[in-house]
Design a protein around this motif. Structure first.
Motif, short mmCIF file in Angstrom:
data_model
loop_
_atom_site.label_atom_id
_atom_site.label_comp_id
_atom_site.label_asym_id
_atom_site.label_seq_id
_atom_site.Cartn_x
_atom_site.Cartn_y
_atom_site.Cartn_z
N UNK A 146 23.86 43.47 75.51
CA UNK A 146 23.53 43.25 74.09
C UNK A 146 24.71 42.22 73.53
N UNK A 147 25.73 42.08 73.96
CA UNK A 147 26.86 41.24 73.62
C UNK A 147 26.45 39.72 73.00
N UNK A 148 25.54 39.54 74.37
CA UNK A 148 24.89 37.89 74.53
C UNK A 148 26.00 36.95 74.93
N UNK A 149 25.58 35.77 74.67
CA UNK A 149 26.26 34.37 75.07
C UNK A 149 26.91 34.74 76.50
N UNK A 150 26.19 35.23 77.42
CA UNK A 150 26.51 35.44 78.62
C UNK A 150 26.91 34.44 79.54
N UNK A 151 28.04 34.44 80.01
CA UNK A 151 28.53 33.08 80.75
C UNK A 151 29.70 33.36 81.65
N UNK A 152 30.23 32.58 82.42
CA UNK A 152 31.56 32.70 83.35
C UNK A 152 31.35 33.86 84.57
N UNK A 153 30.26 33.70 85.17
CA UNK A 153 29.80 34.65 86.32
C UNK A 153 30.94 34.35 87.23
N UNK A 154 31.24 35.36 88.13
CA UNK A 154 32.11 35.63 89.22
C UNK A 154 31.66 37.02 90.00
N UNK A 155 31.04 36.55 91.07
CA UNK A 155 30.38 37.48 91.95
C UNK A 155 31.40 38.19 93.04
N UNK B 48 30.95 35.03 73.22
CA UNK B 48 31.51 33.88 72.65
C UNK B 48 33.03 33.87 72.67
N UNK B 49 33.53 32.73 72.95
CA UNK B 49 35.06 32.61 73.25
C UNK B 49 35.97 32.63 71.92
N UNK B 50 35.40 33.34 71.02
CA UNK B 50 36.32 33.31 69.63
C UNK B 50 37.06 35.07 69.63
N UNK B 51 37.05 35.40 68.51
CA UNK B 51 37.57 36.75 68.59
C UNK B 51 36.60 37.71 68.84
N UNK B 52 35.51 37.65 69.07
CA UNK B 52 34.48 38.73 69.63
C UNK B 52 34.66 38.78 71.02
N UNK B 53 35.18 37.98 71.76
CA UNK B 53 35.08 37.53 73.27
C UNK B 53 35.40 39.21 74.06
N UNK B 54 34.56 39.32 75.24
CA UNK B 54 34.78 40.19 76.03
C UNK B 54 34.38 39.94 77.35
N UNK B 55 35.00 40.91 78.40
CA UNK B 55 34.51 40.88 79.71
C UNK B 55 33.85 41.89 80.27
N UNK B 56 32.35 41.50 80.65
CA UNK B 56 31.60 42.87 80.89
C UNK B 56 31.28 42.81 82.67
N UNK B 57 30.63 43.68 82.95
CA UNK B 57 30.55 44.08 84.59
C UNK B 57 29.15 44.62 84.49
N UNK B 58 28.52 44.22 85.86
CA UNK B 58 27.24 44.83 86.05
C UNK B 58 27.26 44.72 87.72
N UNK B 59 26.31 45.55 88.23
CA UNK B 59 26.28 45.62 89.78
C UNK B 59 24.92 45.80 90.29
N UNK B 60 24.54 45.69 91.72
CA UNK B 60 23.49 45.55 92.44
C UNK B 60 23.66 45.76 93.83
N UNK B 61 22.63 46.52 94.26
CA UNK B 61 22.68 46.79 95.68
C UNK B 61 22.21 45.54 96.58
N UNK B 62 21.35 44.44 95.90
CA UNK B 62 20.76 43.59 96.17
C UNK B 62 21.53 42.32 95.50
#
Length: 546
Positions: free
Chosen positions: A180-189, A204-218
């Motif tokens: 829900x944070x949106x502006x999804x970018x910078x993928x590393x797998x 977004x790469x301003x003050x609201x910036x964040x790092x998020x994670x997700x995972x999958x078996x596939x």
């Protein structure tokens, strides 16, 4: 302990990898040439610059690129006995399109000559390369959607790359549309213990910036979100000294520990003087920090996160310090510029100047507002307070000719203390500034005596202000009015955070008369005023703001 940031000044979008006992971090350079900075460490604490891989026009042609175009978010990896570097060259930064082209170069040695680029696609920026355990390789990138009725950040795409054919094969597929944070970018797998872990930057790469994670078996998903997203962000604490935390990549140490290298920025008003906005401005640009990670219920989390730490426990490795230093006085020797220096959009060549007889000779070319051929050699601001000085000989005979010392953010925003010429006074010393494109001569132009062949030009940057002085003998200096606000040389001021670099200081020479007049610089010095690069944190601790 590791003190953050580990790479001070403009060093955003870090991509980290380990090869045996060696660690490497690649960072973005945008319109500055050569493209990409690669740093080396043995202990994750002490770093040295070892490679600037994109050093030929055939690899990176940024002529005419806009401000904050060029190299976005490189991805560095090691597999099959060689290094792989993926990068974007962004041709448009505003409007519906980006026209960003993604390329791959390779090299057997980190400081060797990197290959000619393989074109991949132009679908979106922040590309990365995933090396699967089955030997297959995949390109990931965020997909840019220009259509008016669509969100421009369309998700993270995955497509197989065949290096034997040197091209992408198969179908590109969106595997993740973000949180829900949106502006999804910078993928590393990452493939770890039966899961694919997808690390992205969001908000977004301003003050609201964040790092998020997700995972999958596939590999292709579906990806479930980390229950404690975001794993890294400064947004919830406006007083924290490390702001804008996000966009990062992970690395595992020899003994199984995990660390996250990430971008962040340090606002100058946290040093005790608020400027105009709650969170302040960052003239040093977005820098690189590192955080320790741990595992919890099958998920990596940032130790003591999600707020980034200014001091982090180092891995249990022998400390290795480097002698490399880019402070003090630089004398121009040999034929190459020191690696701390960069030029704008094009390489330093005899089109722009030469190193000759222990001097740097710059040939007058286009103005500081040009996106094509600036004769301009500069280095990053890496400290909140420092002195920079150069000594120059220049004999203009037209107002179209100018050379001197410049504090620079981009083509629209800079301040130049320069030698030029005017009809009434002849050769003069002049302060010329451009504030978001509004050009002005500040104060009175000072006539220079004919016998003053060399002029000493100095800028003193002191946290939120910087000033200029000059000398005719190197002993007695005269201060020039006015003083300038450091915050104006920042992303946050120039376009509300819509640009992505940081302040530089350096030497330039322009000549729009076409005569290519020559400015001769005998030295350039950069000297931090703090006793070390982390004094700003100690200062804040004394004020009680940390």
């Amino acid at each position: 302990m590791i003190q953050n940031p580990i790479l001070t000044g403009f060093h955003p979008d870090p991509s980290i990898c380990r090869v045996g006992d060696d660690y490497y971090v690649a960072t973005s350079t945008f319109e500055w040439f050569p493209g990409v900075m690669i740093y080396h460490s043995k202990d994750l604490k002490n770093w040295r610059l070892v490679s600037r891989p994109l050093n030929r026009i055939s690899q990176l042609n940024m002529t005419g690129n806009p401000d904050s175009g060029g190299v976005w978010a490189p991805c560095l990896s090691y597999a099959d006995g060689m290094f792989w570097l993926i990068y974007s060259d962004i041709k448009i930064v505003e409007g519906a399109w980006k026209d960003g082209h993604n390329y791959l170069v390779t090299c057997n040695e980190i400081d060797g000559e990197w290959s000619e680029p393989v074109y991949l696609n132009s679908a979106g920026f922040d590309p990365s390369l995933f090396h699967g355990e089955d030997g297959k390789k995949y390109l990931l990138n965020m997909v840019w959607d220009y259509r008016p009725n669509k969100h421009s950040f369309n998700g993270i795409a995955l497509q197989e790359y065949d290096h034997a054919q040197k091209k992408l094969v198969g179908k590109s597929e969106i595997i993740f549309t973000g949180s829900e944070l949106g502006l999804t970018e910078a993928p590393h797998l990452y493939q770890i213990d039966g899961y694919y872990y997808l690390l992205t930057a969001e908000g977004g790469t301003k003050y609201e910036h964040a790092a998020t994670l997700a995972r999958s078996k596939d590999l292709t998903g579906p990806y479930e979100l980390h229950p404690k997203n975001p794993i890294l962000s400064s947004w919830g604490n406006p007083l924290h000294p490390l702001q804008k935390a996000g966009h990062g990549s992970m690395v595992q140490t020899q003994d199984g520990q995990w660390y996250l290298a990430h971008l962040m920025a340090r606002p100058i008003h946290r040093l005790g003087k608020k400027i105009t906005e709650e969170r302040g401005y960052c003239p040093l640009g977005r820098e690189t920090a590192i955080q320790k990670m741990e595992w919890e219920n099958g998920w990596p989390i940032v130790t003591n996160g999600p707020l980034p730490s200014t001091e982090v426990e180092a891995p249990n490795l022998p400390e290795v310090k480097w002698e490399q230093s880019f402070t003090g006085k630089d004398l121009f020797e040999g034929k190459e510029l020191l690696p701390c220096y960069q030029t704008l959009r094009i390489p330093f060549s005899d089109e722009l100047g030469e190193i000759k007889d222990g001097t740097l000779r710059l040939f007058g070319r286009e103005s500081l507002g040009s996106r094509f051929t600036q004769s301009h050699v500069a280095r990053r601001w890496q400290d909140f307070s420092f002195d920079a000085e150069t000594v120059v000989s220049f004999s203009p005979d037209s107002f179209m000719q100018a050379a001197g010392l410049v504090c620079y953010y981009n083509t629209a925003t800079w301040v130049s203390l320069q030698i030029t010429w005017c009809e009434k006074k002849g050769r003069v010393l002049q302060l010329l500034s451009s504030d978001r494109g509004n050009v002005a001569v500040d104060g009175e132009s000072i006539p220079l005596p004919d016998e003053a062949e060399f002029v000493y030009l100095r800028t003193a940057v002191r946290e939120d202000m910087f000033t200029f002085t000059y000398s005719l003998d190197g002993q007695t200096y005269e201060k020039l009015a006015p003083s300038y606000s450091s915050y104006k040389l920042s992303d946050d001021y120039v376009n509300g955070g819509g640009f992505f670099t940081g302040a530089f200081v350096g030497m330039h020479c322009q000549d729009t008369s076409g005569n290519r007049s020559t400015a001769t610089f005998t030295s350039f010095s950069y000297n931090p005023v703090y006793e070390d690069k982390h004094m700003h944190i100690k200062s804040m601790e004394k004020q009680g703001t940390v």
